[in-house]
Write an enzyme that holds these catalytic residues in place. Structure first.
Site, mmCIF file in Angstrom:
data_model
loop_
_atom_site.group_PDB
_atom_site.id
_atom_site.type_symbol
_atom_site.label_atom_id
_atom_site.label_comp_id
_atom_site.label_asym_id
_atom_site.label_seq_id
_atom_site.Cartn_x
_atom_site.Cartn_y
_atom_site.Cartn_z
ATOM 1 N N ASP A 157 0.950 -0.953 -0.014
ATOM 2 C CA ASP A 157 0.002 -0.178 0.100
ATOM 3 C C ASP A 157 0.971 1.320 0.018
ATOM 4 O O ASP A 157 2.305 1.025 -0.051
ATOM 5 C CB ASP A 157 -1.061 -0.076 1.262
ATOM 6 C CG ASP A 157 -0.048 0.026 2.564
ATOM 7 O OD1 ASP A 157 0.930 -0.512 2.540
ATOM 8 O OD2 ASP A 157 -0.762 0.657 3.570
ATOM 9 N N HIS A 470 1.190 -8.926 -3.665
ATOM 10 C CA HIS A 470 0.355 -7.733 -3.442
ATOM 11 C C HIS A 470 1.187 -6.266 -3.230
ATOM 12 O O HIS A 470 1.707 -6.074 -1.980
ATOM 13 C CB HIS A 470 -0.727 -8.154 -2.121
ATOM 14 C CG HIS A 470 -1.799 -6.968 -1.961
ATOM 15 N ND1 HIS A 470 -2.898 -7.079 -2.600
ATOM 16 C CD2 HIS A 470 -1.542 -6.004 -1.255
ATOM 17 C CE1 HIS A 470 -3.641 -6.105 -2.176
ATOM 18 N NE2 HIS A 470 -2.850 -5.351 -1.304
ATOM 19 N N ASP A 516 0.080 -17.242 -4.580
ATOM 20 C CA ASP A 516 0.778 -16.400 -5.397
ATOM 21 C C ASP A 516 0.011 -15.663 -6.229
ATOM 22 O O ASP A 516 0.060 -15.777 -7.416
ATOM 23 C CB ASP A 516 1.896 -16.845 -6.180
ATOM 24 C CG ASP A 516 3.007 -16.031 -6.872
ATOM 25 O OD1 ASP A 516 2.751 -14.888 -6.492
ATOM 26 O OD2 ASP A 516 3.454 -16.370 -7.709
ATOM 27 N N GLU A 525 1.560 -10.379 0.599
ATOM 28 C CA GLU A 525 1.964 -8.657 0.359
ATOM 29 C C GLU A 525 3.527 -8.784 0.579
ATOM 30 O O GLU A 525 4.031 -9.788 1.107
ATOM 31 C CB GLU A 525 1.004 -7.871 1.294
ATOM 32 C CG GLU A 525 1.302 -6.585 1.143
ATOM 33 C CD GLU A 525 0.281 -5.494 1.880
ATOM 34 O OE1 GLU A 525 -0.777 -6.055 2.265
ATOM 35 O OE2 GLU A 525 0.458 -4.393 1.656
HETATM 36 O O1 G3I Z 1 -2.281 -11.225 18.015
HETATM 37 C C1 G3I Z 1 -2.996 -12.281 17.461
HETATM 38 C C2 G3I Z 1 -2.870 -13.580 17.918
HETATM 39 O O2 G3I Z 1 -3.135 -13.434 19.513
HETATM 40 C C3 G3I Z 1 -3.688 -14.660 17.311
HETATM 41 O O3 G3I Z 1 -3.204 -16.065 17.746
HETATM 42 C C4 G3I Z 1 -3.428 -14.701 15.839
HETATM 43 C C5 G3I Z 1 -4.404 -15.369 15.125
HETATM 44 O O4 G3I Z 1 -4.419 -15.099 13.639
HETATM 45 O O5 G3I Z 1 -3.769 -13.420 15.230
HETATM 46 C C6 G3I Z 1 -2.938 -12.371 15.972
HETATM 47 O O6 G3I Z 1 -3.392 -11.212 15.639
HETATM 48 C C7 G3I Z 1 -2.853 -10.883 14.047
HETATM 49 C C8 G3I Z 1 -1.951 -9.697 14.099
HETATM 50 O O7 G3I Z 1 -1.707 -9.103 12.775
HETATM 51 C C9 G3I Z 1 -0.657 -9.883 15.007
HETATM 52 O O8 G3I Z 1 0.232 -10.777 14.262
HETATM 53 C C10 G3I Z 1 -4.161 -10.653 13.264
HETATM 54 O O9 G3I Z 1 -4.758 -11.678 13.238
HETATM 55 C C11 G3I Z 1 -3.648 -10.101 11.962
HETATM 56 O O10 G3I Z 1 -4.809 -9.703 11.247
HETATM 57 C C12 G3I Z 1 -2.859 -9.024 12.203
HETATM 58 O O11 G3I Z 1 -2.327 -8.633 10.788
HETATM 59 C C13 G3I Z 1 -1.793 -7.421 10.467
HETATM 60 C C14 G3I Z 1 -2.430 -7.149 9.280
HETATM 61 O O12 G3I Z 1 -1.715 -5.749 8.797
HETATM 62 C C15 G3I Z 1 -3.894 -6.518 9.415
HETATM 63 O O13 G3I Z 1 -3.946 -5.558 10.381
HETATM 64 C C16 G3I Z 1 -0.277 -7.963 10.211
HETATM 65 O O14 G3I Z 1 0.392 -8.111 11.329
HETATM 66 C C17 G3I Z 1 0.387 -6.411 9.863
HETATM 67 O O15 G3I Z 1 1.740 -6.871 9.332
HETATM 68 C C18 G3I Z 1 -0.402 -5.810 8.431
HETATM 69 O O16 G3I Z 1 0.146 -4.625 8.216
HETATM 70 C C19 G3I Z 1 -0.231 -4.220 6.768
HETATM 71 C C20 G3I Z 1 -0.551 -2.854 7.329
HETATM 72 O O17 G3I Z 1 -1.802 -2.970 8.262
HETATM 73 C C21 G3I Z 1 -0.991 -1.905 5.969
HETATM 74 N N1 G3I Z 1 0.081 -2.198 5.269
HETATM 75 C C22 G3I Z 1 0.435 -3.504 4.680
HETATM 76 C C23 G3I Z 1 0.929 -4.270 6.061
HETATM 77 C C24 G3I Z 1 1.543 -5.822 5.557
HETATM 78 O O18 G3I Z 1 0.218 -6.394 5.249
HETATM 79 O O1 9MR Z 2 -4.345 -3.573 0.044
HETATM 80 C C1 9MR Z 2 -4.153 -3.581 1.238
HETATM 81 C C2 9MR Z 2 -3.225 -3.923 1.994
HETATM 82 O O2 9MR Z 2 -2.110 -3.185 1.750
HETATM 83 C C3 9MR Z 2 -3.241 -4.396 3.467
HETATM 84 O O3 9MR Z 2 -2.320 -5.117 3.930
HETATM 85 C C4 9MR Z 2 -4.642 -5.045 3.766
HETATM 86 C C5 9MR Z 2 -4.840 -5.199 5.428
HETATM 87 O O4 9MR Z 2 -5.261 -3.915 5.893
HETATM 88 O O5 9MR Z 2 -5.684 -4.506 3.165
HETATM 89 C C6 9MR Z 2 -5.429 -4.204 1.726
HETATM 90 O O6 9MR Z 2 -6.709 -3.666 1.011
HETATM 91 C C7 9MR Z 2 -7.708 -4.651 1.116
HETATM 92 C C8 9MR Z 2 -8.636 -4.064 2.003
HETATM 93 O O7 9MR Z 2 -8.357 -4.117 3.422
HETATM 94 C C9 9MR Z 2 -10.014 -4.801 1.716
HETATM 95 N N1 9MR Z 2 -10.628 -4.576 0.349
HETATM 96 C C10 9MR Z 2 -9.488 -5.101 -0.665
HETATM 97 C C11 9MR Z 2 -8.167 -4.207 -0.499
HETATM 98 C C12 9MR Z 2 -7.145 -4.953 -1.215
HETATM 99 O O8 9MR Z 2 -7.129 -4.468 -2.687
#
Ligand code: G3I
Ligand code: 9MR
Length: 547
Positions: A157, A470, A516, A525
């Site tokens: 993103d 992604h 993939d 991503e």
């Molecule tokens: O902490 C819980 C854990 O207790 C549980 O067992 C586990 C089960 O799946 O989930 C854990 O939480 C997760 C958390 O990350 C910590 O690892 C959530 O499910 C999971 O949804 C969350 O994902 C994060 C994701 O954003 C959604 O918020 C990722 O860590 C994080 O790296 C990712 O970061 C995104 C940014 O928001 C936007 N930019 C891209 C980036 C990479 O995808």
């Molecule tokens: O593209 C977004 C990605 O960078 C983030 O890690 C992810 C989780 O927050 O969300 C992606 O965006 C999606 C959104 O959450 C839901 N609609 C589809 C988007 C991807 O195209």
């Protein structure tokens, strides 16, 4: 299929491949593409891998030290992907993993002479960013325009997040502090190449300069993120022109900022001539952010109703307090900071964006020879050794011979493997226990192909690697190859993107839950905090593996 590190092995490294269990009890190493056997051996007893639902045997060929190109051969199976043995096997991936940050720079055109076919116009100058209502203050009411240029896009993103920039920038600067010789010799072909700073430090500075702009000079508080209200479509950065906001000051942002600026002030201090006043400015900024956090110790990120981009929310900031205090202690030597760290209560753990206590211990470990008497050196050694020992125990019992355990397959699992390896490299530096080095190597091997899906998770590296990350520029640029040098998040069973994916996941098993496809933001991503430990570990194994 036989799975192994698809780039290869340093001559002195442990060398292991994973072989599906079948009739064979032995393996051979052949010169690639020939029947010339250079070594043979027995396969280890079969073991079950719950994370991937298979039974596998390990082929260990550590004795193969002669540089060359080889394959593993097992009767009844296709030969393994070819791999190299040689002293330079990780040089290119290390350089590319840093160059990837350059490819994600905001605010600067990527010119052909640096970016080659991945040249593109500048995206997001971020010179006119709005203060969001959640971040309003008397000095900067909602709608105030501020400038907050530079920095890297977080991931696939186009937003910029302080919390995630924290661990990322730390890890790059840690690589520099631990393995400077390797980076001094590197030329990445970035705009700053050839100046007085090593390229790694130039690249990190691009983000540090942005981070500095995220601090409100009026009170020392730090905005949590700089973002659109919603995610962009799959377009090139210059085509993504939605308004940008700085959103909410948080305790986690202030402490991440304080930690990184304290560290950066010691790392860049030797370059006073090139950047007069910068080191002092960073240290002052660090202290101001720490003060803000003291006064606002529990301001957690709360996503505003009109914002839907990444949260990086964290409701336990005790580790962030410990980490910031540790960096301030290492940089200043002031015993008060060691006390503020509350070391006896702070455990070590494998770092992630939300869990940074391990960063504090690694910094203390790195500088332990020069720390003053305030620091408990025995405690520092024991924290690193205890965590390394538990990771090595997992490595010993894993069927794939990797530190990764079934529960480690979370969003960004590839980086779990690499952050484990980073800890283990610290363990090895501190204790010289060879198991720690070999377990760290196994973590890198996992990322580069010794895994249940048989893929090197780094774009552009290995016989089979992600083609559709992604990553908006990789999708939108019209070039078949993805931008190189990025490690993708990797398998994890939660599949939060299922609703957005037209293709099914092949499996729900933790180590096979990977697709993939550019739809898969939960398994495919890229992200800066996942690339940084790839930089660290690919440098560390080169620097530490005995010839
Ligand atoms: O902490 C819980 C854990 O207790 C549980 O067992 C586990 C089960 O799946 O989930 C854990 O939480 C997760 C958390 O990350 C910590 O690892 C959530 O499910 C999971 O949804 C969350 O994902 C994060 C994701 O954003 C959604 O918020 C990722 O860590 C994080 O790296 C990712 O970061 C995104 C940014 O928001 C936007 N930019 C891209 C980036 C990479 O995808
Ligand atoms: O593209 C977004 C990605 O960078 C983030 O890690 C992810 C989780 O927050 O969300 C992606 O965006 C999606 C959104 O959450 C839901 N609609 C589809 C988007 C991807 O195209």
């Amino acid at each position: 299929a036989i799975a192994l590190n698809q780039l290869g092995f340093l001559p002195g490294a442990a060398k292991v491949a994973v072989v599906p269990d079948g009739a064979a009890r032995s393996f051979a190493i052949v010169k690639a593409g020939t029947d010339t056997v250079v070594l043979d051996g027995a396969l280890a007893p079969a073991a079950a891998a719950p994370e991937s639902g298979d039974r596998v045997r390990l082929a260990t060929f550590t004795a193969l030290a002669t540089p060359g190109r080889y394959q593993v051969r097992v009767a009844g199976l296709p030969d393994s992907p070819p791999f190299d043995v040689g002293p330079g096997v990780f040089q290119a991936v290390n350089a590319a993993s840093i160059k990837a940050f350059y490819f994600n720079r905001t605010a600067i055109p990527l010119e052909e002479r640096h970016a080659g076919i991945f040249k593109r116009p500048a995206g997001h100058p971020d010179t006119r960013v709005l203060v969001h209502a959640s971040a309003a203050s008397p000095a900067r009411p909602a709608g105030t325009v501020i400038a907050s240029p530079k920095g890297w896009y977080d991931a696939g993103d186009y937003n910029k997040y302080i919390v995630n920039s924290g661990i990322t920038t730390y890890t790059l600067l840690a690589a520099w502090e631990d393995f400077p010789a390797l980076f001094k010799a590197q030329n990445l072909g970035i705009p700053e190449s050839g100046n007085a700073l090593p390229d790694l430090l130039d690249e990190a500075l691009w983000n540090l300069e942005w981070m500095l702009t995220m601090q409100d000079p009026a009170d020392g508080g730090v905005y949590h993120k700089l973002t659109n209200l919603g995610f962009d479509g799959m377009v090139m950065p210059d085509k993504a022109t939605q308004p940008r906001y700085v959103v909410q000051k948080t305790t986690a942002a202030a402490l991440n900022f304080a930690a990184v600026m304290a560290m950066a002030s010691r790392v860049y201090a030797p370059y006073e001539q090139q950047m007069p006043g910068m080191a002092a400015r960073m240290l002052a900024a660090s202290k101001a952010a720490w003060q803000w956090a003291q006064a606002h110790p529990r301001v957690y990120y709360q996503q505003p109703k009109d914002v839907s981009t990444g949260e990086y929310g964290d409701k336990d900031v005790s580790d962030e307090f410990g980490w910031a205090a540790a960096e301030l202690f290492v940089t200043t030597g002031d015993a008060a900071w060691y006390k503020a760290m509350n070391a006896p209560a702070l455990q070590a753990s494998v770092p992630s964006w939300a869990e940074v206590r391990g960063l504090a211990w690694m910094s203390l470990a790195r500088h332990r020879d020069t720390l003053n008497a305030a620091a408990d050196k025995a405690l520092i050694a024991s924290r690193i050794d205890t965590l390394s020992a538990s990771l090595a125990a997992g490595w010993k019992k894993s069927a794939y011979g990797i530190p990764m355990q079934p529960a480690d397959y979370v969003w960004g699992s590839s980086a779990v493997a690499l952050n484990q390896a980073m800890v283990l490299l610290h363990g090895y530096r501190m204790t010289s226990k060879r198991d720690y080095l070999d377990a760290a190597q196994a973590g890198l091997d996992y990322a580069l192909g010794r895994n249940a899906v048989g893929i090197s998770f780094v774009t552009g590296f290995g016989t089979k690697s992600p083609m559709h990350p992604h990553h908006r520029p990789s999708e939108a640029d019209g070039i078949r190859a993805p931008v190189p040098g990025w490690i993708v998040g990797g398998p994890q069973p939660a599949q939060q993107d299922k609703k957005d994916c037209p293709v099914p996941y092949p499996s729900a098993l933790p180590a096979r839950s990977y697709v993939d496809h550019a739809c898969s933001y939960a398994s495919n991503e890229v992200a800066i905090n996942w690339n940084a430990p790839l930089v660290y570990v690919s440098a560390g194994v080169q620097a530490l593996t005995p010839a």
